[in-house]
Design a protein around this motif. Structure first.
Motif, short mmCIF file in Angstrom:
data_model
loop_
_atom_site.label_atom_id
_atom_site.label_comp_id
_atom_site.label_asym_id
_atom_site.label_seq_id
_atom_site.Cartn_x
_atom_site.Cartn_y
_atom_site.Cartn_z
N HIS A 123 0.80 -1.23 0.00
CA HIS A 123 0.00 0.00 0.00
C HIS A 123 0.83 1.28 0.00
CE1 HIS A 123 0.97 0.19 4.21
NE2 HIS A 123 0.23 -0.88 4.52
N LEU A 150 9.96 -0.40 15.91
CA LEU A 150 11.42 -0.50 16.07
C LEU A 150 12.11 -1.09 14.85
CD1 LEU A 150 11.82 -1.63 19.79
CD2 LEU A 150 12.61 0.50 18.76
N GLY A 170 2.57 -3.61 15.52
CA GLY A 170 3.83 -2.92 15.26
C GLY A 170 4.47 -2.43 16.54
N THR A 180 4.98 3.98 14.53
CA THR A 180 4.29 2.92 13.80
C THR A 180 2.92 3.40 13.38
OG1 THR A 180 3.48 0.64 13.91
CG2 THR A 180 3.40 1.90 15.96
N THR A 181 2.44 2.88 12.26
CA THR A 181 1.08 3.19 11.85
C THR A 181 0.21 1.96 12.06
OG1 THR A 181 1.59 2.49 9.61
CG2 THR A 181 1.83 4.84 10.09
P1 ADP Z 1 6.48 -1.26 12.60
O1 ADP Z 1 6.61 -2.18 11.41
O2 ADP Z 1 6.57 -1.99 13.89
O3 ADP Z 1 5.30 -0.35 12.51
P2 ADP Z 1 8.82 -0.04 11.49
O4 ADP Z 1 9.86 0.85 12.08
O5 ADP Z 1 9.29 -1.31 10.88
O6 ADP Z 1 7.78 -0.32 12.62
O7 ADP Z 1 8.01 0.76 10.42
C1 ADP Z 1 7.46 2.00 10.75
C2 ADP Z 1 6.31 2.35 9.85
O8 ADP Z 1 6.81 2.58 8.54
C3 ADP Z 1 5.26 1.30 9.68
O9 ADP Z 1 4.31 1.35 10.72
C4 ADP Z 1 4.66 1.67 8.34
O10 ADP Z 1 3.74 2.73 8.48
C5 ADP Z 1 5.82 2.23 7.58
N1 ADP Z 1 6.40 1.25 6.67
C6 ADP Z 1 7.56 0.59 6.84
N2 ADP Z 1 7.81 -0.22 5.79
C7 ADP Z 1 6.77 -0.09 4.94
C8 ADP Z 1 6.44 -0.67 3.65
N3 ADP Z 1 7.24 -1.56 3.06
N4 ADP Z 1 5.31 -0.24 3.05
C9 ADP Z 1 4.51 0.68 3.64
N5 ADP Z 1 4.76 1.25 4.84
C10 ADP Z 1 5.88 0.87 5.49
#
Ligand code: ADP
Ligand code: MG
Length: 630
Positions: A429, A455, A452, A445-446
């Protein structure tokens, strides 16, 4: 200006321009006949060659109305030593002549002086010249400039404001609102400009505001707009000068600065917490492990003890992630091949993602070694893959590319050189620009709570930046995300990986000087090492350790020391001890190393660093390993 020979000068001047050239010794080197014609001197031009220029100036001066002013001017120009163009003088016959003075320099050395006299241009010509000059100035200024009527109609626009010639001509006499309609743009920027012009006209004062323009390409540009009243003879505002400075780049840099300061502060916080936690965890895990060794396999108390050890292991993983983010963990002295680790990890990644996601791996030929250890690289791969999976809830493609990358010039904040690029692309997405800007922050995190931790990417960021690499993210909402991890290529030998831990800790003999300021950790490690068969000397800091070493008569096989301690830290202690006991081996143990010089000292020691928290197994293994080295 460079003059090769005096005849060049005469040849390049227009016909009616009189020139003479004075050399560095003040002698006339060249004189054109037209000069003498201009002022009505009778001698042939050759007459003055080789004579003092001052004599020629005396002759010329008498041809002008104000002889003294002519000669004062000569003196003034010489003293100032700067080129002066078209200084207008009146001849005795009432004609206007323009005198131009050009000192000919080669660096600081004055090679001569060029004097030039030409017919003065008419007042009309001079006005036109001046207008052309102003237009050239406007065009050369970095800002966008326009003159508008008090009702907001364009009277003049610089090419830097509107590049297209036809459009620039079109807008004269028209307003911003008409322009917006013509180009099919929203009129909000035109309304803001009109309001500013109204304020200038009503308040008869300067007005200033910031404008955001949204381009057709989706990018936003920031401008600083200045509106300046230009008053007519009657004191009313006759024109408004609009001036616009493009602040887009500045704003971007400001934002990056704020971002990096924020990351730095977060890193400090995370690092500080992790450091204290690691000491506590060393104690929890260590005591747990010591108890474990005393319990029989069938003992009921395993039910209580196992979860303690399991939880402390998970806590240790968490602090390791925090430390990786804060960049305060010492860079591993190991090298891995990205392709080799990737191939080992793909099977695990397949298990991590659902069947609806296809994983494609593409390896470009070349060298792929980077300065990480295998577990760090796996952590990077897993975190990126998990994020990709989460972004592709209903399936898609996860593509992993590995390729060598040679930067021939500094790019992405990296120096030129050889790199390895690991690119993880998903068809998920995607993320908005706002999210993209925050993804490296720990705990951002989203995702819903429990899914999530925020980290993942901060850990990747920490691992990659510690290894002196960088991460680039590009993402389009609804289309997918591509994350490029760029790591410096490592030329060192490959890490073959640590041997698997044996079932019971390795025992050994010899005297170990143990230095640690945290009493709990000190006691734990001492008990552990004594249990393994070593003789232990202890000290709480570097100064005390040197005293202990001085009083001890036998050999000391190993100095096992904390890095950051009051009075004297581990780095200096190791140096001092090596001076008096060169045979003693050194093994550092630390949760983090904050100070880059300390980190450098430790990295130099061939025996390396024992990362806290550690288990008794790991401690036994590293100590035995260091002592076994030839
Ligand atoms: P988490 O996965 O625990 O939320 P991350 O640090 O790995 O924490 O990622 C932070 C945020 O970055 C995610 O919550 C998401 O919103 C966004 N994100 C990371 N990688 C992707 C991806 N491949 N596609 C879309 N959104 C991403
Ligand atoms: Mg994640």
């Amino acid at each position: 200006m460079s003059v090769r020979s005096s005849s060049d000068v005469g040849a390049s001047a227009p016909d009616d321009t009189g020139i003479f050239l004075e050399d560095a010794n003040g002698l006339v080197q060249h004189c054109t006949p037209s000069l003498l014609r201009h002022v009505g001197l009778p001698e042939p031009a050759d007459h003055y060659r080789g004579r003092p220029a001052s004599a020629l100036h005396e002759m010329l001066a008498s041809a002008f109305l104000d002889r003294a002013a002519y000669l004062d001017g000569v003196e003034f120009l010489r003293a100032r030593g700067q080129a002066v163009h078209r200084e207008v003088l009146t001849t005795a016959a009432g004609n206007l002549l323009e005198r131009t003075f050009v000192p000919l320099r080669d660096g600081d050395v004055l090679n001569g002086t060029l004097w030039q006299f030409g017919t003065a241009r008419s007042p009309d010509d001079r006005a036109a010249d001046r207008l052309a000059l102003f237009e050239a100035i406007f065009a050369a200024l970095p800002g966008q400039m326009a003159v508008l009527s008090p009702t907001g109609r364009y009277e003049f626009v610089t090419p830097s404001a509107i590049r297209d010639d036809a459009l620039r001509a079109w807008i004269i006499g028209r307003t911003d609102r008409e322009y917006a309609a013509y180009r099919g743009r929203a009129a909000s920027f035109a309304e803001a400009r009109e309001a500013s012009i109204r304020r200038v006209v009503e308040q008869r004062a300067f007005d200033e505001y910031e404008e955001e323009l949204h381009g057709a390409d989706g990018g936003t540009r920031h401008y600083q707009r200045h509106m300046v009243p230009m008053f007519g003879a009657d004191g009313a505002v006759e024109h408004v000068l609009g001036y616009g400075l493009d602040l887009t780049q500045l704003r971007r840099v400001e934002q990056q600065l704020v971002q990096s300061q924020k990351m730095d502060a977060l890193g400090r916080l995370a690092g500080g917490i992790a450091h204290d936690f690691n000491n506590l965890l060393t104690v929890i895990a260590g005591c747990g492990e010591a108890l474990m060794l005393e319990l029989d396999a069938g003992d009921d108390r395993h039910e209580l003890l196992d979860p303690i050890l399991e939880a402390s292991k998970r806590a240790a993983d968490l602090t390791r992630q925090l430390l990786a983010f804060s960049r305060r963990s010492v860079q591993q002295a190991t090298t891995v091949d990205v392709v080799e680790v990737l191939d080992r990890t793909v099977a695990m990644l397949r298990r991590l993602v659902s069947d609806a996601i296809e994983i494609k791996v593409r390896r470009a030929p070349g060298a792929h070694s980077v300065p990480l250890d295998a577990s760090q690289l796996q952590q990077v791969l897993v975190n990126l893959a998990v994020n990709a999976r989460d972004a592709m809830a209903s399936g898609g493609t996860l593509t992993i590319d590995v390729r060598p990358l040679a930067l021939s010039e500094a790019t992405f904040g990296l120096a030129e050189g050889e790199y390895v690029e690991l690119q993880v692309t998903d068809t998920g997405h995607g993320m908005t620009e706002e999210v993209r800007q925050q993804v490296f922050e720990p705990f951002f995190t989203t995702k819903p709570a429990g899914v999530g931790t925020g980290l993942g990417l901060s850990t990747v960021y920490g691992i990659v930046t510690t290894a002196k690499g960088t991460i680039r993210i590009s993402s389009t909402v609804g289309e997918g995300t591509s994350i490029r991890v760029i790591l410096p290529r490592d030329q060192r030998e490959l890490d073959v990986g640590a041997p698997a831990a044996s079932s019971s800790p390795i025992r050994g003999t010899g005297t170990i000087l143990l230095v640690e300021n945290d009493a709990l950790v000190l006691n734990l490690v001492r008990r552990g090492l004594q249990g393994l068969g070593y003789d232990i000397l202890v000290a709480h800091d570097g100064v005390a350790a040197l005293e202990v070493a001085a009083q001890h008569e036998g050999p000391i096989a190993l100095l096992l020391t904390d890095v950051v301690m009051p009075r004297m830290g581990g780095g200096i202690l190791a140096q001092r001890l090596k001076e008096i006991r060169p045979a003693t081996r050194v093994l550092f143990m630390s949760g983090f190393v904050d100070d880059p010089t300390l980190a450098a000292e430790i990295a130099q020691g061939d025996e390396g660093l024992l990362q806290k928290p550690f288990t008794l197994h790991v401690l036994a293994e590293r100590v035995a390993g260091v002592l076994a080295r030839p």
